[in-house]
Scaffold this active site. Structure first.
Site, PDB file in Angstrom:
ATOM      1  N   GLY A  48      -3.247   3.838   2.285  1.00  0.00           N
ATOM      2  CA  GLY A  48      -2.011   4.295   2.925  1.00  0.00           C
ATOM      3  C   GLY A  48      -1.890   5.801   2.786  1.00  0.00           C
ATOM      4  O   GLY A  48      -2.879   6.503   2.525  1.00  0.00           O
ATOM      5  N   ASN A  49      -0.675   6.280   2.935  1.00  0.00           N
ATOM      6  CA  ASN A  49      -0.435   7.721   2.929  1.00  0.00           C
ATOM      7  C   ASN A  49      -0.914   8.400   1.646  1.00  0.00           C
ATOM      8  O   ASN A  49      -1.610   9.430   1.695  1.00  0.00           O
ATOM      9  CB  ASN A  49       1.072   7.955   3.155  1.00  0.00           C
ATOM     10  CG  ASN A  49       1.458   9.402   2.994  1.00  0.00           C
ATOM     11  OD1 ASN A  49       0.741  10.285   3.461  1.00  0.00           O
ATOM     12  ND2 ASN A  49       2.552   9.663   2.325  1.00  0.00           N
ATOM     13  N   GLY A  82      -6.255   1.200  -2.115  1.00  0.00           N
ATOM     14  CA  GLY A  82      -5.243   1.515  -1.107  1.00  0.00           C
ATOM     15  C   GLY A  82      -5.794   2.487  -0.088  1.00  0.00           C
ATOM     16  O   GLY A  82      -6.737   3.253  -0.374  1.00  0.00           O
ATOM     17  N   LYS A 112      16.243   4.162  -6.257  1.00  0.00           N
ATOM     18  CA  LYS A 112      15.240   3.532  -5.387  1.00  0.00           C
ATOM     19  C   LYS A 112      15.935   2.537  -4.487  1.00  0.00           C
ATOM     20  O   LYS A 112      16.989   1.986  -4.858  1.00  0.00           O
ATOM     21  CB  LYS A 112      14.187   2.793  -6.231  1.00  0.00           C
ATOM     22  CG  LYS A 112      12.854   2.589  -5.522  1.00  0.00           C
ATOM     23  CD  LYS A 112      12.082   3.889  -5.467  1.00  0.00           C
ATOM     24  CE  LYS A 112      10.645   3.726  -5.118  1.00  0.00           C
ATOM     25  NZ  LYS A 112       9.869   4.908  -5.503  1.00  0.00           N
TER      26      LYS A 112
HETATM   27  N1  GLU Z   1       8.807   7.543  -2.778  1.00  0.00           N
HETATM   28  C1  GLU Z   1       8.266   8.634  -3.510  1.00  0.00           C
HETATM   29  C2  GLU Z   1       8.120   8.272  -4.976  1.00  0.00           C
HETATM   30  O1  GLU Z   1       7.995   7.137  -5.363  1.00  0.00           O
HETATM   31  C3  GLU Z   1       9.043   9.922  -3.281  1.00  0.00           C
HETATM   32  C4  GLU Z   1      10.499   9.855  -3.602  1.00  0.00           C
HETATM   33  C5  GLU Z   1      11.290  11.040  -3.076  1.00  0.00           C
HETATM   34  O2  GLU Z   1      10.736  11.916  -2.454  1.00  0.00           O
HETATM   35  O3  GLU Z   1      12.497  11.020  -3.305  1.00  0.00           O
HETATM   36  O4  GLU Z   1       8.032   9.120  -5.812  1.00  0.00           O
END
Ligand code: GLU
Length: 427
Positions: free
Chosen positions: A220-221, A218, A106
């Protein structure tokens, strides 16, 4: 006074609870309860007014035994190293429970995108990539969009990487815009995945989606796509909440006849902030932000940030609520989780419920590697199959071993990652 919320302590606590039950040896436990690698860096960025500001950035690779680290990059003013550590750990479990050949990572930048122009955000993205390019890559660690970042941000990062390397490396990042190496369906994937899981849970509960109503935290997306598919399968969302940047507090928008996604989207900014006055004109009641949690509904979908359902507010959840699908990462604190378990609420844990995003990222990688891109229906069909089989795997384990869905998901994920570490001879 209650202790301040720390997502990393929460993620480690969840891990410890299941690791002890699995009988993991001390070495494996020590390896998995902390990230394997992390990078902290300064990002000097030229602002539009000519001044230079230094932002802080992080990238954490929790574990890559099953494949390259994978996970989003968040832009958020309250980002901390510990939050990114927790989120990277949850990514490891998410990829493992979805059975993807990927590890967990992350990233984050401490910044407030509401107050940054797009050129400033572009310079942050490029500065971020200049700092981390040597430590990520298609076979090492592959970032993606997350809170307050989009395909455009990913494209700027990709471009910076490719300028540095002198070549095309579509595999270095996912969530790219369609036509620029991205996959159809990626934008919808996380929210749709939440609803694929909701649909399976309702099937097990013997409830028809058209007989349910929901409240969503929320807008958002993730929330918007979840609302879209939930509507398509027959459900009705009666309340959504979102952050109001001007007032620095959330509000809840309720319409008992159901929210109209297309209509609400027209009065929403790119961060998912709904214009209050315009919503009132459309017939929505405006309530305090926390009101989403106390609605008289069958399903709650927290699709905002961590630490939303807590020991303090869990008692305000209506007795009618039978299902909670965690679209966000880490929305439920362990004390709240305990209360929900006692009450018999079916909780679809975050790293299962929201695995659709990274599953579609994996499908994007597959398409990128072939340089052949599927139709949207094909992508979403594969996503549905993969999410459904992950859900069924967890729910069977939960039933057989008399575990909560969260503990069952952890059991499967940790066992898979521990096995990969053992097979490689790491532990
Ligand atoms: N940000 C998204 C998550 O928390 C997707 C991560 C990704 O596609 O690598 O799962």
């Amino acid at each position: 006074m209650s202790k301040p919320f720390n997502a990393y302590a929460m993620a480690q606590g969840q891990f410890d609870k299941v690791a002890d039950g699995l009988g993991l040896d001390q070495g494996t436990k020590d390896l998995l309860r902390e990230p394997m690698r992390e990078y902290h860096f300064s990002l000097p960025v030229r602002m539009d007014d000519g001044s230079t500001r230094i932002f802080r950035g992080f990238r954490v690779q929790h574990n890559d035994a099953r494949g390259p680290a994978k996970g989003g990059i968040r832009f958020h003013p309250q980002e901390t190293a510990d939050t990114v550590r927790a989120l990277s750990m949850w990514m490891t479990w998410k990829c493992a429970v979805a059975n993807l050949p990927l590890g967990g990572g992350k990233g984050g930048v401490i910044c407030e995108p509401h107050n940054l122009s797009m050129p400033e955000q572009e310079r942050i993205c490029r500065a971020y990539m200049r700092q981390i390019a040597r430590d990520i890559g298609p076979l090492r660690d592959v970032p993606a969009p997350d809170v307050m970042t989009s395909g455009q941000h990913m494209l700027w990062m990709l471009d910076e990487y490719e300028q540095m390397r002198g070549g095309h490396y579509p595999g270095v990042i996912t969530g790219k815009p369609v036509g620029m190496g991205g996959s159809l369906g990626r934008t919808e994937a996380t929210g749709y995945g939440v609803v694929f899981a909701v649909r399976e849970a309702l099937k097990e509960m013997g409830v028809r989606p058209q007989d349910t109503i929901a409240a969503v935290q929320g807008f958002g997306n993730v929330a918007q796509s979840a609302i879209e598919l939930y509507r398509e399968i027959g459900g009705t969302v009666v309340a959504v909440s979102c952050w109001d940047q001007a007032d620095q507090q959330p509000y809840c928008f309720r319409r008992k006849s159901g929210v109209d996604l297309a209509e609400l989207r027209k009065v929403t900014d790119r961060f998912g902030g709904i214009a209050r006055q315009k919503a009132v004109e459309l017939g929505y009641e405006v309530l305090p932000g926390e009101a989403w949690i106390e609605q008289d509904v069958d399903i709650l979908m927290p699709c905002a940030l961590e630490n939303s359902i807590t020991g303090e507010n869990v008692t305000r959840i209506s007795a009618r609520v039978k299902l909670i699908a965690e679209g966000a990462n880490g929305p439920t604190t362990p004390d709240a989780d305990h209360v929900l378990h006692e009450r018999g609420v079916f909780v679809i844990p975050d790293f299962l419920a929201n695995a659709g995003g990274v599953t579609c990222s994996y499908l994007e990688q597959v398409q990128s590697n072939m340089n052949y891109f599927w139709e949207k229906d094909e992508v979403l069909g594969k996503l549905d199959t993969m999410m459904t089989s992950a859900f069924i795997g967890v729910s069977e384990t939960a039933r057989k071993r008399r575990l909560s869905m969260r503990d069952a998901a952890y059991t499967i994920a940790i066992a898979r990652v521990a096995q990969a570490c053992r097979d490689r001879g790491w532990v």
